[in-house]
Scaffold this motif. Structure first.
Motif, PDB file in Angstrom:
ATOM      1  N   LEU A   1       0.830  -1.206   0.000  1.00 53.70           N
ATOM      2  CA  LEU A   1       0.000   0.000   0.000  1.00 53.70           C
ATOM      3  C   LEU A   1       0.865   1.257   0.000  1.00 53.70           C
ATOM      4  O   LEU A   1       0.552   2.234  -0.697  1.00 53.70           O
ATOM      5  CB  LEU A   1      -0.915  -0.012   1.227  1.00 53.70           C
ATOM      6  CG  LEU A   1      -1.926   1.131   1.337  1.00 53.70           C
ATOM      7  CD1 LEU A   1      -2.900   1.094   0.169  1.00 53.70           C
ATOM      8  CD2 LEU A   1      -2.677   1.054   2.663  1.00 53.70           C
ATOM      9  N   TYR A   2       1.941   1.216   0.750  1.00 51.27           N
ATOM     10  CA  TYR A   2       2.849   2.364   0.799  1.00 51.27           C
ATOM     11  C   TYR A   2       3.449   2.636  -0.578  1.00 51.27           C
ATOM     12  O   TYR A   2       3.453   3.777  -1.051  1.00 51.27           O
ATOM     13  CB  TYR A   2       3.966   2.107   1.801  1.00 51.27           C
ATOM     14  CG  TYR A   2       5.107   3.084   1.664  1.00 51.27           C
ATOM     15  CD1 TYR A   2       5.006   4.380   2.160  1.00 51.27           C
ATOM     16  CD2 TYR A   2       6.287   2.716   1.018  1.00 51.27           C
ATOM     17  CE1 TYR A   2       6.048   5.286   2.010  1.00 51.27           C
ATOM     18  CE2 TYR A   2       7.330   3.619   0.871  1.00 51.27           C
ATOM     19  CZ  TYR A   2       7.201   4.894   1.364  1.00 51.27           C
ATOM     20  OH  TYR A   2       8.238   5.785   1.203  1.00 51.27           O
ATOM     21  N   ALA A   3       3.945   1.589  -1.211  1.00 55.60           N
ATOM     22  CA  ALA A   3       4.586   1.766  -2.517  1.00 55.60           C
ATOM     23  C   ALA A   3       3.591   2.238  -3.572  1.00 55.60           C
ATOM     24  O   ALA A   3       3.927   3.061  -4.432  1.00 55.60           O
ATOM     25  CB  ALA A   3       5.241   0.453  -2.950  1.00 55.60           C
ATOM     26  N   ARG A   4       2.354   1.745  -3.488  1.00 55.17           N
ATOM     27  CA  ARG A   4       1.356   2.068  -4.513  1.00 55.17           C
ATOM     28  C   ARG A   4       0.654   3.393  -4.275  1.00 55.17           C
ATOM     29  O   ARG A   4       0.436   4.169  -5.216  1.00 55.17           O
ATOM     30  CB  ARG A   4       0.306   0.943  -4.574  1.00 55.17           C
ATOM     31  CG  ARG A   4      -0.629   1.025  -5.776  1.00 55.17           C
ATOM     32  CD  ARG A   4      -1.737   0.001  -5.687  1.00 55.17           C
ATOM     33  NE  ARG A   4      -2.659   0.303  -4.586  1.00 55.17           N
ATOM     34  CZ  ARG A   4      -3.711  -0.455  -4.273  1.00 55.17           C
ATOM     35  NH1 ARG A   4      -3.947  -1.577  -4.945  1.00 55.17           N
ATOM     36  NH2 ARG A   4      -4.499  -0.118  -3.274  1.00 55.17           N
ATOM     37  N   ASP A   5       0.304   3.694  -2.998  1.00 58.47           N
ATOM     38  CA  ASP A   5      -0.561   4.844  -2.728  1.00 58.47           C
ATOM     39  C   ASP A   5      -0.023   5.838  -1.707  1.00 58.47           C
ATOM     40  O   ASP A   5      -0.275   7.035  -1.823  1.00 58.47           O
ATOM     41  CB  ASP A   5      -1.933   4.360  -2.225  1.00 58.47           C
ATOM     42  CG  ASP A   5      -2.652   3.500  -3.249  1.00 58.47           C
ATOM     43  OD1 ASP A   5      -2.640   3.863  -4.439  1.00 58.47           O
ATOM     44  OD2 ASP A   5      -3.216   2.466  -2.850  1.00 58.47           O
ATOM     45  N   LEU A   6       0.666   5.354  -0.680  1.00 61.09           N
ATOM     46  CA  LEU A   6       0.972   6.217   0.457  1.00 61.09           C
ATOM     47  C   LEU A   6       2.278   6.988   0.338  1.00 61.09           C
ATOM     48  O   LEU A   6       2.469   7.963   1.059  1.00 61.09           O
ATOM     49  CB  LEU A   6       1.006   5.390   1.750  1.00 61.09           C
ATOM     50  CG  LEU A   6      -0.302   4.718   2.158  1.00 61.09           C
ATOM     51  CD1 LEU A   6      -0.095   3.927   3.440  1.00 61.09           C
ATOM     52  CD2 LEU A   6      -1.406   5.760   2.338  1.00 61.09           C
ATOM     53  N   LYS A   7       3.161   6.547  -0.533  1.00 62.00           N
ATOM     54  CA  LYS A   7       4.482   7.163  -0.617  1.00 62.00           C
ATOM     55  C   LYS A   7       4.399   8.663  -0.881  1.00 62.00           C
ATOM     56  O   LYS A   7       5.165   9.448  -0.318  1.00 62.00           O
ATOM     57  CB  LYS A   7       5.318   6.496  -1.711  1.00 62.00           C
ATOM     58  CG  LYS A   7       6.733   7.046  -1.812  1.00 62.00           C
ATOM     59  CD  LYS A   7       7.519   6.302  -2.872  1.00 62.00           C
ATOM     60  CE  LYS A   7       8.889   6.932  -3.080  1.00 62.00           C
ATOM     61  NZ  LYS A   7       9.753   6.835  -1.879  1.00 62.00           N
ATOM     62  N   ALA A   8       3.449   9.066  -1.723  1.00 61.60           N
ATOM     63  CA  ALA A   8       3.331  10.482  -2.088  1.00 61.60           C
ATOM     64  C   ALA A   8       2.379  11.243  -1.175  1.00 61.60           C
ATOM     65  O   ALA A   8       2.054  12.391  -1.451  1.00 61.60           O
ATOM     66  CB  ALA A   8       2.861  10.602  -3.536  1.00 61.60           C
ATOM     67  N   THR A   9       1.922  10.596  -0.085  1.00 65.31           N
ATOM     68  CA  THR A   9       1.013  11.258   0.845  1.00 65.31           C
ATOM     69  C   THR A   9       1.805  11.891   1.979  1.00 65.31           C
ATOM     70  O   THR A   9       2.534  11.197   2.681  1.00 65.31           O
ATOM     71  CB  THR A   9       0.016  10.240   1.441  1.00 65.31           C
ATOM     72  OG1 THR A   9      -0.668   9.579   0.380  1.00 65.31           O
ATOM     73  CG2 THR A   9      -0.989  10.954   2.333  1.00 65.31           C
ATOM     74  N   PRO A  10       1.708  13.205   2.150  1.00 60.97           N
ATOM     75  CA  PRO A  10       2.514  13.883   3.172  1.00 60.97           C
ATOM     76  C   PRO A  10       2.294  13.303   4.569  1.00 60.97           C
ATOM     77  O   PRO A  10       1.162  13.025   4.963  1.00 60.97           O
ATOM     78  CB  PRO A  10       2.016  15.335   3.106  1.00 60.97           C
ATOM     79  CG  PRO A  10       1.419  15.475   1.750  1.00 60.97           C
ATOM     80  CD  PRO A  10       0.835  14.132   1.417  1.00 60.97           C
TER      81      PRO A  10
END
Length: 269
Positions: A115-124
């Motif tokens: 989930l981090y790699a797909r969606d959360l990485k760019a979430t501040p």
């Protein structure tokens, strides 16, 4: 084959495995078989997370890290994705041999890594918090072999790692601002500005240093953690001053010495 090894970032995997073993020792448990299982599971899952992160970051890495296996065309994107899924599965199967709590942590962390790699990485902040938890949770995974008592025994190592990792992750975002901006990412430095992000990174680093002083682990721990704290404080100074890339190296050194300090706490009076 070298590219498949490189995409795992083996040094990071070994550091994570070492943290898990230290967590096992802090829990008061030492069994060679359990140690091997924990080492293997952490190495596989950490490597899988690095591989799938490279898969989803391949366009940004073409700007920021063109020498990595996917942007350098040494591994095809689809192959990297399948490789990571196989590693996640193998890591979770291995973790099940260490107990039910270990399996739960392994499965949760695997899903969070995807989930981090797909969606959360760019979430501040949320993305930063996710990867910081994942880094720190290796202590919990090692302690889980001792049940709830083992988890509680690893509260301080977990907290210290979480705070310093937050500082380092924000520093990394500052360093990668150019590529992230071109890739459309919405990281903290892009939204709040480099100065505000650097200040927050500094606060997390300072909090980690203060937390390291709380445990009463003995003289050996205090001597080694003092060295770690000096390195971390130097890193905090550099990131606040605007040298994010330089601060990361010092934070890595500080965390490596902190690992040794917790190892000393587990083995020495």
């Amino acid at each position: 084959m070298q590219a498949f090894w490189e995409i795992l970032r083996p040094f990071n995997c070994m550091m994570a495995s070492a943290a898990a073993i230290i967590g096992l020792l802090i829990a008061g448990i030492w069994d060679a078989g359990t140690a091997l299982i924990i080492t293997g599971a952490v190495f596989l899952i950490t490597g899988a997370g690095n591989a799938i992160n490279d898969y989803y970051d391949r366009q940004i890495d073409a700007i920021n890290r063109p020498d990595r296996p996917i942007p350098s065309k040494r591994i095809r994107p689809k192959m990297a994705f399948c490789y990571s899924i196989a590693l996640f599965a193998a890591g979770c199967i291995l973790a099940s041999l260490a107990g039910q709590i270990s399996l739960v942590i392994a499965v949760f962390n695997s899903l969070l890594l995807i989930l981090y790699a797909r969606d959360l990485k760019a979430t501040p902040l949320l993305g930063n918090l996710s990867v910081s938890y994942l880094t720190a949770s290796t202590f919990l995974f090692g302690g889980a072999a001792g049940g709830l008592v083992g988890l509680l025994a690893n509260q301080i190592p977990f907290g210290l790692s979480l705070l310093v990792s937050m500082s380092r992750e924000i520093a990394k975002d500052i360093e990668d601002m150019e590529g992230d901006r071109l890739g459309g990412a919405r990281t903290l430095p892009i939204l709040a500005g480099e100065r505000a992000a650097a200040a927050l990174a500094g606060l997390f680093g300072l909090a980690g240093v203060l937390l390291s002083l709380l445990p009463r682990f003995g003289r050996a721990y205090l001597l080694m953690v003092a060295v770690a704290d000096l390195l971390l404080l130097f890193a905090v100074f550099k990131v606040i001053r605007g040298d994010a890339s330089g601060s990361q190296k010092e934070m890595k050194k500080g965390m490596a010495v902190a690992l040794l300090a917790f190892l000393a706490a587990a083995l020495l009076p």
